[in-house]
Scaffold this motif. Sequence first.
Motif, short mmCIF file in Angstrom:
data_model
loop_
_atom_site.label_atom_id
_atom_site.label_comp_id
_atom_site.label_asym_id
_atom_site.label_seq_id
_atom_site.Cartn_x
_atom_site.Cartn_y
_atom_site.Cartn_z
N GLY A 83 8.00 9.68 2.95
CA GLY A 83 7.33 10.91 3.02
C GLY A 83 8.13 11.80 2.27
N ASN A 84 8.01 13.03 2.74
CA ASN A 84 8.36 14.33 2.17
C ASN A 84 10.03 14.44 2.21
OD1 ASN A 84 6.32 16.18 1.28
ND2 ASN A 84 5.73 16.29 3.14
N MET A 85 10.51 13.56 3.43
CA MET A 85 11.95 13.59 3.35
C MET A 85 12.62 12.74 2.22
SD MET A 85 12.63 13.22 7.41
CE MET A 85 14.45 13.37 7.20
N ALA A 86 11.90 11.60 2.05
CA ALA A 86 12.43 10.74 0.73
C ALA A 86 12.25 11.49 -0.54
CB ALA A 86 11.63 9.59 0.91
N TRP A 87 11.18 12.39 -0.69
CA TRP A 87 10.74 13.03 -1.81
C TRP A 87 11.96 14.25 -2.02
CZ3 TRP A 87 7.91 12.26 -6.04
CH2 TRP A 87 7.85 13.56 -6.99
N ALA A 88 11.99 14.88 -1.05
CA ALA A 88 13.22 16.08 -1.05
C ALA A 88 14.61 15.61 -1.42
CB ALA A 88 13.37 16.82 0.23
N ALA A 89 14.72 14.21 -1.24
CA ALA A 89 16.08 13.41 -1.52
C ALA A 89 16.11 12.90 -2.95
CB ALA A 89 16.59 12.64 -0.32
N PHE A 90 14.99 12.75 -3.42
CA PHE A 90 15.26 12.01 -4.92
C PHE A 90 15.51 13.09 -5.83
CE2 PHE A 90 12.91 9.99 -8.23
CZ PHE A 90 13.30 8.78 -8.04
N ASP A 91 16.23 12.58 -6.65
CA ASP A 91 16.88 13.47 -7.86
C ASP A 91 15.77 13.54 -8.96
OD1 ASP A 91 18.68 14.56 -9.41
OD2 ASP A 91 18.99 13.03 -10.71
N GLY A 92 15.35 15.12 -9.27
CA GLY A 92 14.52 15.41 -10.23
C GLY A 92 13.35 15.80 -9.75
N ALA A 93 12.87 15.55 -8.38
CA ALA A 93 11.58 15.80 -7.77
C ALA A 93 11.53 17.05 -7.54
CB ALA A 93 11.61 14.76 -6.20
N ILE B 98 0.75 11.72 2.12
CA ILE B 98 2.28 12.09 2.66
C ILE B 98 2.24 12.73 4.14
CG2 ILE B 98 3.93 13.45 1.60
CD1 ILE B 98 2.36 13.52 -0.98
N CYS B 99 3.38 12.19 4.69
CA CYS B 99 3.63 12.89 5.99
C CYS B 99 5.29 13.37 5.93
CB CYS B 99 3.10 12.13 6.97
SG CYS B 99 4.15 10.62 7.39
N GLN B 100 5.77 13.65 7.07
CA GLN B 100 7.08 13.80 7.05
C GLN B 100 8.05 12.77 6.53
OE1 GLN B 100 8.91 14.79 10.87
NE2 GLN B 100 10.11 16.36 10.22
N LYS B 101 7.76 11.43 7.33
CA LYS B 101 8.84 10.49 6.96
C LYS B 101 8.17 9.14 6.55
CE LYS B 101 11.91 11.88 11.01
NZ LYS B 101 12.25 11.35 12.24
N GLY B 102 6.86 9.33 6.12
CA GLY B 102 6.04 7.94 5.59
C GLY B 102 5.79 7.02 6.69
N ARG B 103 5.69 7.50 7.90
CA ARG B 103 5.20 6.29 9.04
C ARG B 103 3.79 6.75 9.31
NH1 ARG B 103 11.22 7.25 12.16
NH2 ARG B 103 12.34 6.50 10.32
N LYS B 104 3.85 6.89 10.89
CA LYS B 104 2.43 6.88 11.55
C LYS B 104 1.32 7.56 10.81
CE LYS B 104 4.00 9.92 15.38
NZ LYS B 104 5.34 9.90 14.64
N LEU B 105 1.60 8.91 10.50
CA LEU B 105 0.45 9.76 9.97
C LEU B 105 0.08 9.19 8.66
CD1 LEU B 105 1.53 13.30 11.08
CD2 LEU B 105 -0.29 11.74 12.18
N SER B 106 0.78 9.07 7.60
CA SER B 106 0.42 8.73 6.48
C SER B 106 -0.24 7.33 6.13
CB SER B 106 1.57 8.89 5.34
OG SER B 106 2.75 8.56 5.65
N GLN B 107 0.55 6.53 6.90
CA GLN B 107 0.02 5.05 6.92
C GLN B 107 -1.22 4.93 7.67
OE1 GLN B 107 3.01 1.93 7.75
NE2 GLN B 107 4.88 3.28 7.34
N GLY B 108 -1.37 5.54 8.85
CA GLY B 108 -2.75 5.72 9.45
C GLY B 108 -3.64 6.24 8.65
N ALA B 109 -3.48 7.19 8.05
CA ALA B 109 -4.44 8.12 7.20
C ALA B 109 -4.90 7.13 5.87
CB ALA B 109 -4.12 9.28 6.85
N ASN C 270 0.71 -1.15 -0.06
CA ASN C 270 0.08 0.04 0.14
C ASN C 270 0.77 1.29 -0.03
OD1 ASN C 270 0.81 -0.51 2.66
ND2 ASN C 270 -0.79 0.52 3.57
N ALA C 271 2.14 1.24 -0.29
CA ALA C 271 2.83 2.23 -0.51
C ALA C 271 3.47 2.54 -2.04
CB ALA C 271 4.12 2.01 0.50
N ILE C 272 3.84 3.99 -2.37
CA ILE C 272 4.43 4.04 -3.54
C ILE C 272 5.57 4.87 -3.28
CG2 ILE C 272 3.12 6.19 -3.41
CD1 ILE C 272 2.90 5.86 -6.73
N THR C 273 6.84 4.54 -3.88
CA THR C 273 8.03 5.34 -3.77
C THR C 273 8.25 6.51 -4.62
OG1 THR C 273 8.88 4.10 -5.74
CG2 THR C 273 8.97 2.75 -3.68
#
Length: 247
Positions: free
Chosen positions: A94-104, A66-77, A5-8
Amino acid sequence: MPAPNAITPHDLLPLIGRPDCPALIDVTLDEDFAADPYLVPSAFRHAHTDLKSLLPRLGAQPAILICQKGRKLSQGAAAWLRTEGCPARYLDGGNMAWAAFDGAARLPASEIPDGQGGASLWVTGLDPDLRDIACLWLIRRFVDRHARILFVTRSEVEAVAERFRGTPLGGEETVAFDRIRARVSLETPPLDRISRSLHEVRDPLAPGFKALYAGLTRQFPDDDARLDPALALFDALYCWAQTEAAP
């Protein structure tokens, strides 16, 4: 491997800007968002404590939480929305992984106009040309998918925007395609390719694209009726540009 139930970020990136992109809902806590006030393009903020009010807005549309780290808030929601029949996933990392992803690309929240009734409001002139439509497409696909567009006489764009608390697109302070991109940090190769087709006379795409839009103006004389078909032209161009946007 991400959860079912996740998307990278890698898999979400090519969906951004497409009309069939799932609804992107940012449930980051206010204090965490204040420390890093950026959004995934087209995402909107919503409190994780009030998910029920999301259901009428989503309808049957898939969602990505989407939440900060892709943990409790986004998974629970996401899990909560699935119990209501909404096909929801969460952004892995979450947003931290998105910020680190090249081209995002990341949208600075301070540059996104406040919404009224869940939608931002933009005002532009009657009988928009191709570059005007490009701006509206950029707004609808990357900034606010529910943006309300008002078409008024060009001499009244600024005054209407001021009176109705909207953002002017035209009049004395015209906001062009590249200026909007710079304002909301959308500098990507596919959008660069679209920009060239709009601005370079000798670009091989320009004549045919302009001819198609000229045909739409005759098929749909009414600006509001023409908007969705015109946006679909840019949808097709963007899908092409995602794979063909060579320097």
